[in-house]
Design a protein around this motif. Structure first.
Motif, PDB file in Angstrom:
ATOM      1  N   PRO A  92       0.806  -1.226   0.000  1.00 52.98           N
ATOM      2  CA  PRO A  92       0.000   0.000   0.000  1.00 52.98           C
ATOM      3  C   PRO A  92       0.841   1.278   0.000  1.00 52.98           C
ATOM      4  CG  PRO A  92      -0.349  -1.262   2.036  1.00 52.98           C
ATOM      5  CD  PRO A  92       0.566  -2.050   1.181  1.00 52.98           C
ATOM      6  N   ASP A  93       2.093   1.173   0.490  1.00 47.55           N
ATOM      7  CA  ASP A  93       2.961   2.358   0.504  1.00 47.55           C
ATOM      8  C   ASP A  93       3.767   2.519  -0.784  1.00 47.55           C
ATOM      9  OD1 ASP A  93       4.612   0.193   0.747  1.00 47.55           O
ATOM     10  OD2 ASP A  93       5.653   0.888   2.556  1.00 47.55           O
ATOM     11  N   GLY A  94       3.531   1.612  -1.774  1.00 43.86           N
ATOM     12  CA  GLY A  94       4.212   1.700  -3.060  1.00 43.86           C
ATOM     13  C   GLY A  94       5.503   0.908  -3.148  1.00 43.86           C
ATOM     14  N   SER A  95       5.932   0.289  -2.030  1.00 51.03           N
ATOM     15  CA  SER A  95       7.168  -0.489  -2.053  1.00 51.03           C
ATOM     16  C   SER A  95       6.920  -1.872  -2.648  1.00 51.03           C
ATOM     17  CB  SER A  95       7.729  -0.622  -0.629  1.00 51.03           C
ATOM     18  OG  SER A  95       6.801  -1.321   0.190  1.00 51.03           O
ATOM     19  N   VAL A  96       7.932  -2.404  -3.309  1.00 48.72           N
ATOM     20  CA  VAL A  96       7.844  -3.740  -3.897  1.00 48.72           C
ATOM     21  C   VAL A  96       8.198  -4.746  -2.815  1.00 48.72           C
ATOM     22  CG1 VAL A  96       8.757  -5.292  -5.649  1.00 48.72           C
ATOM     23  CG2 VAL A  96       8.410  -2.879  -6.188  1.00 48.72           C
ATOM     24  N   ARG A  97       7.377  -5.771  -2.680  1.00 52.92           N
ATOM     25  CA  ARG A  97       7.563  -6.771  -1.625  1.00 52.92           C
ATOM     26  C   ARG A  97       7.556  -8.169  -2.217  1.00 52.92           C
ATOM     27  NH1 ARG A  97       4.620  -4.399   3.634  1.00 52.92           N
ATOM     28  NH2 ARG A  97       4.944  -2.212   3.169  1.00 52.92           N
ATOM     29  N   THR A  98       8.165  -9.092  -1.486  1.00 51.58           N
ATOM     30  CA  THR A  98       8.129 -10.507  -1.873  1.00 51.58           C
ATOM     31  C   THR A  98       7.724 -11.329  -0.662  1.00 51.58           C
ATOM     32  OG1 THR A  98      10.473 -10.815  -1.353  1.00 51.58           O
ATOM     33  CG2 THR A  98       9.918 -10.258  -3.642  1.00 51.58           C
ATOM     34  N   GLY A  99       7.105 -12.450  -0.927  1.00 49.48           N
ATOM     35  CA  GLY A  99       6.675 -13.342   0.154  1.00 49.48           C
ATOM     36  C   GLY A  99       6.078 -14.607  -0.421  1.00 49.48           C
ATOM     37  N   GLN A 100       5.646 -15.484   0.484  1.00 51.03           N
ATOM     38  CA  GLN A 100       5.054 -16.761   0.075  1.00 51.03           C
ATOM     39  C   GLN A 100       3.536 -16.660   0.121  1.00 51.03           C
ATOM     40  OE1 GLN A 100       6.521 -20.469   0.260  1.00 51.03           O
ATOM     41  NE2 GLN A 100       8.122 -19.418  -0.845  1.00 51.03           N
ATOM     42  N   SER A 101       2.913 -17.218  -0.905  1.00 53.01           N
ATOM     43  CA  SER A 101       1.450 -17.246  -0.949  1.00 53.01           C
ATOM     44  C   SER A 101       1.000 -18.557  -1.568  1.00 53.01           C
ATOM     45  CB  SER A 101       0.915 -16.073  -1.778  1.00 53.01           C
ATOM     46  OG  SER A 101      -0.494 -16.089  -1.804  1.00 53.01           O
ATOM     47  N   LEU A 102      -0.165 -19.034  -1.174  1.00 55.94           N
ATOM     48  CA  LEU A 102      -0.729 -20.239  -1.767  1.00 55.94           C
ATOM     49  C   LEU A 102      -1.398 -19.874  -3.077  1.00 55.94           C
ATOM     50  CD1 LEU A 102      -2.335 -21.976   1.342  1.00 55.94           C
ATOM     51  CD2 LEU A 102      -0.326 -22.741   0.082  1.00 55.94           C
ATOM     52  N   VAL A 103      -0.992 -20.546  -4.154  1.00 58.36           N
ATOM     53  CA  VAL A 103      -1.586 -20.300  -5.465  1.00 58.36           C
ATOM     54  C   VAL A 103      -1.955 -21.626  -6.097  1.00 58.36           C
ATOM     55  CG1 VAL A 103      -0.234 -18.187  -5.784  1.00 58.36           C
ATOM     56  CG2 VAL A 103       0.645 -20.358  -6.672  1.00 58.36           C
ATOM     57  N   SER A 104      -2.758 -21.555  -7.148  1.00 55.99           N
ATOM     58  CA  SER A 104      -3.119 -22.774  -7.875  1.00 55.99           C
ATOM     59  C   SER A 104      -1.866 -23.425  -8.446  1.00 55.99           C
ATOM     60  CB  SER A 104      -4.096 -22.451  -9.005  1.00 55.99           C
ATOM     61  OG  SER A 104      -5.272 -21.900  -8.482  1.00 55.99           O
ATOM     62  N   THR A 105      -1.852 -24.742  -8.461  1.00 52.90           N
ATOM     63  CA  THR A 105      -0.672 -25.466  -8.942  1.00 52.90           C
ATOM     64  C   THR A 105      -0.546 -25.377 -10.455  1.00 52.90           C
ATOM     65  OG1 THR A 105      -1.967 -27.494  -9.032  1.00 52.90           O
ATOM     66  CG2 THR A 105      -0.742 -27.075  -7.008  1.00 52.90           C
ATOM     67  N   ASP A 106       0.644 -25.703 -10.927  1.00 54.58           N
ATOM     68  CA  ASP A 106       0.952 -25.764 -12.362  1.00 54.58           C
ATOM     69  C   ASP A 106       0.895 -24.391 -13.034  1.00 54.58           C
ATOM     70  OD1 ASP A 106       1.777 -27.074 -14.610  1.00 54.58           O
ATOM     71  OD2 ASP A 106      -0.234 -27.616 -15.285  1.00 54.58           O
ATOM     72  N   LEU A 107       1.310 -23.341 -12.297  1.00 55.42           N
ATOM     73  CA  LEU A 107       1.415 -22.006 -12.892  1.00 55.42           C
ATOM     74  C   LEU A 107       2.898 -21.703 -13.126  1.00 55.42           C
ATOM     75  CD1 LEU A 107      -1.120 -19.895 -10.787  1.00 55.42           C
ATOM     76  CD2 LEU A 107      -1.354 -20.583 -13.173  1.00 55.42           C
ATOM     77  N   PRO A 108       3.245 -21.124 -14.273  1.00 55.06           N
ATOM     78  CA  PRO A 108       4.658 -20.849 -14.552  1.00 55.06           C
ATOM     79  C   PRO A 108       5.127 -19.577 -13.854  1.00 55.06           C
ATOM     80  CG  PRO A 108       3.306 -20.122 -16.384  1.00 55.06           C
ATOM     81  CD  PRO A 108       2.371 -20.781 -15.401  1.00 55.06           C
ATOM     82  N   ALA A 109       6.436 -19.461 -13.685  1.00 56.99           N
ATOM     83  CA  ALA A 109       7.010 -18.226 -13.157  1.00 56.99           C
ATOM     84  C   ALA A 109       6.658 -17.087 -14.107  1.00 56.99           C
ATOM     85  CB  ALA A 109       8.528 -18.369 -13.036  1.00 56.99           C
ATOM     86  N   GLY A 110       6.333 -15.912 -13.554  1.00 54.96           N
ATOM     87  CA  GLY A 110       5.927 -14.766 -14.358  1.00 54.96           C
ATOM     88  C   GLY A 110       4.426 -14.632 -14.488  1.00 54.96           C
ATOM     89  N   ALA A 111       3.665 -15.692 -14.101  1.00 55.77           N
ATOM     90  CA  ALA A 111       2.198 -15.613 -14.168  1.00 55.77           C
ATOM     91  C   ALA A 111       1.700 -14.628 -13.109  1.00 55.77           C
ATOM     92  CB  ALA A 111       1.586 -16.990 -13.954  1.00 55.77           C
ATOM     93  N   THR A 112       0.552 -14.008 -13.400  1.00 56.25           N
ATOM     94  CA  THR A 112      -0.034 -13.039 -12.471  1.00 56.25           C
ATOM     95  C   THR A 112      -1.197 -13.688 -11.730  1.00 56.25           C
ATOM     96  OG1 THR A 112       0.545 -11.251 -13.986  1.00 56.25           O
ATOM     97  CG2 THR A 112      -1.064 -10.752 -12.284  1.00 56.25           C
ATOM     98  N   VAL A 113      -1.214 -13.489 -10.420  1.00 55.17           N
ATOM     99  CA  VAL A 113      -2.288 -14.035  -9.583  1.00 55.17           C
ATOM    100  C   VAL A 113      -2.790 -12.934  -8.660  1.00 55.17           C
ATOM    101  CG1 VAL A 113      -1.437 -16.422  -9.629  1.00 55.17           C
ATOM    102  CG2 VAL A 113      -0.639 -14.848  -7.856  1.00 55.17           C
ATOM    103  N   THR A 114      -3.942 -13.158  -8.072  1.00 50.47           N
ATOM    104  CA  THR A 114      -4.471 -12.221  -7.079  1.00 50.47           C
ATOM    105  C   THR A 114      -4.166 -12.761  -5.693  1.00 50.47           C
ATOM    106  OG1 THR A 114      -6.261 -11.532  -8.554  1.00 50.47           O
ATOM    107  CG2 THR A 114      -6.552 -11.100  -6.203  1.00 50.47           C
ATOM    108  N   VAL A 115      -3.549 -11.929  -4.852  1.00 53.84           N
ATOM    109  CA  VAL A 115      -3.292 -12.281  -3.455  1.00 53.84           C
ATOM    110  C   VAL A 115      -3.958 -11.221  -2.584  1.00 53.84           C
ATOM    111  CG1 VAL A 115      -1.114 -13.484  -3.954  1.00 53.84           C
ATOM    112  CG2 VAL A 115      -1.089 -11.034  -3.435  1.00 53.84           C
ATOM    113  N   TRP A 116      -4.011 -11.463  -1.295  1.00 48.20           N
ATOM    114  CA  TRP A 116      -4.639 -10.525  -0.354  1.00 48.20           C
ATOM    115  C   TRP A 116      -3.594  -9.996   0.606  1.00 48.20           C
ATOM    116  CZ3 TRP A 116      -9.782  -8.990  -0.300  1.00 48.20           C
ATOM    117  CH2 TRP A 116     -10.593  -9.626  -1.246  1.00 48.20           C
ATOM    118  N   GLN A 117      -3.647  -8.691   0.866  1.00 44.83           N
ATOM    119  CA  GLN A 117      -2.739  -8.080   1.825  1.00 44.83           C
ATOM    120  C   GLN A 117      -3.538  -7.275   2.845  1.00 44.83           C
ATOM    121  OE1 GLN A 117      -0.113  -5.166   0.106  1.00 44.83           O
ATOM    122  NE2 GLN A 117      -1.724  -4.177  -1.085  1.00 44.83           N
TER     123      GLN A 117
END
Length: 197
Positions: free
Chosen positions: A102-127
């Motif tokens: 929310p402050d505009g900084s780029v962050r990284t972390g672990q999230s549960l996503v659907s399997t069989d998605l390639p790196a670079g795919a876009t998903v929706t996560v909650w913060q």
């Protein structure tokens, strides 16, 4: 007809015998009657109050979560592992993602996503409001059901505690009654045996 009425009268007399004066009633019987009355009042009135307060508190917390948590687009930094699906079961796997807080900084972390998605795919996560990854908040219907479940659970816990405490009180009263009856029989029994002998 008169037999049915008499039977009902006897039943009423038996039900409230601890509250009426009679030569067989002891102090322990009065204490037990009050303990049972208090138990039911606390279970009914207290259970309703505790259940309502717990349901409201849970509802407010769930509403706060719904307001605080926001969906955000994230990019997978690693490929989600491929898991063979069985029927309609949807598998999710923990993957490293990158998103903008929310402050505009780029962050990284672990999230549960659907399997069989390639790196670079876009998903929706909650913060949350601080930009930390979290789970999706429950919808209105699910939140109402969870709040009701919390309220019911709180009322049941209170009822169980009160019932258990009353059962312990009644057990002690029963033990005391047995001791008193035994002591009285020790006094009266020898005289009774002399009369019957």
């Amino acid at each position: 007809m008169s037999g049915g009425t008499g039977h009902g009268r006897v039943r009423r007399r038996l039900w409230g015998w601890r509250w009426r004066r009679n030569p067989l009633r002891r102090h322990e019987d009065i204490v037990e009657a009050w303990a049972i009355l208090v138990m039911w009042v606390v279970i009914v009135v207290g259970g309703a109050l505790v259940g309502t307060v717990a349901a409201r508190a849970a509802g407010q917390e769930l509403a706060r979560q719904h307001t605080d948590r926001q969906p955000v687009r994230a990019v997978l930094l690693t490929t989600a592992p491929e898991i063979t699906s069985a029927g309609d079961v949807t598998y999710r796997a923990p993957v490293t993602v990158r998103w903008t807080g929310p402050d505009g900084s780029v962050r990284t972390g672990q999230s549960l996503v659907s399997t069989d998605l390639p790196a670079g795919a876009t998903v929706t996560v909650w913060q949350d409001g601080r930009g930390r990854l979290t789970t999706e908040p429950p919808g209105p219907a699910e939140a109402a059901a969870q709040a009701a479940l919390f309220g019911t659970s709180a009322a049941l816990v209170l009822g169980g505690l009160v019932y258990g405490t009353t059962a312990l009180v009644r057990r002690r009263l029963d033990r005391r009654r047995r001791d008193l009856w035994g002591a009285e029989w020790d006094r009266v029994g020898p005289r009774w045996n002399q009369r019957t002998g």
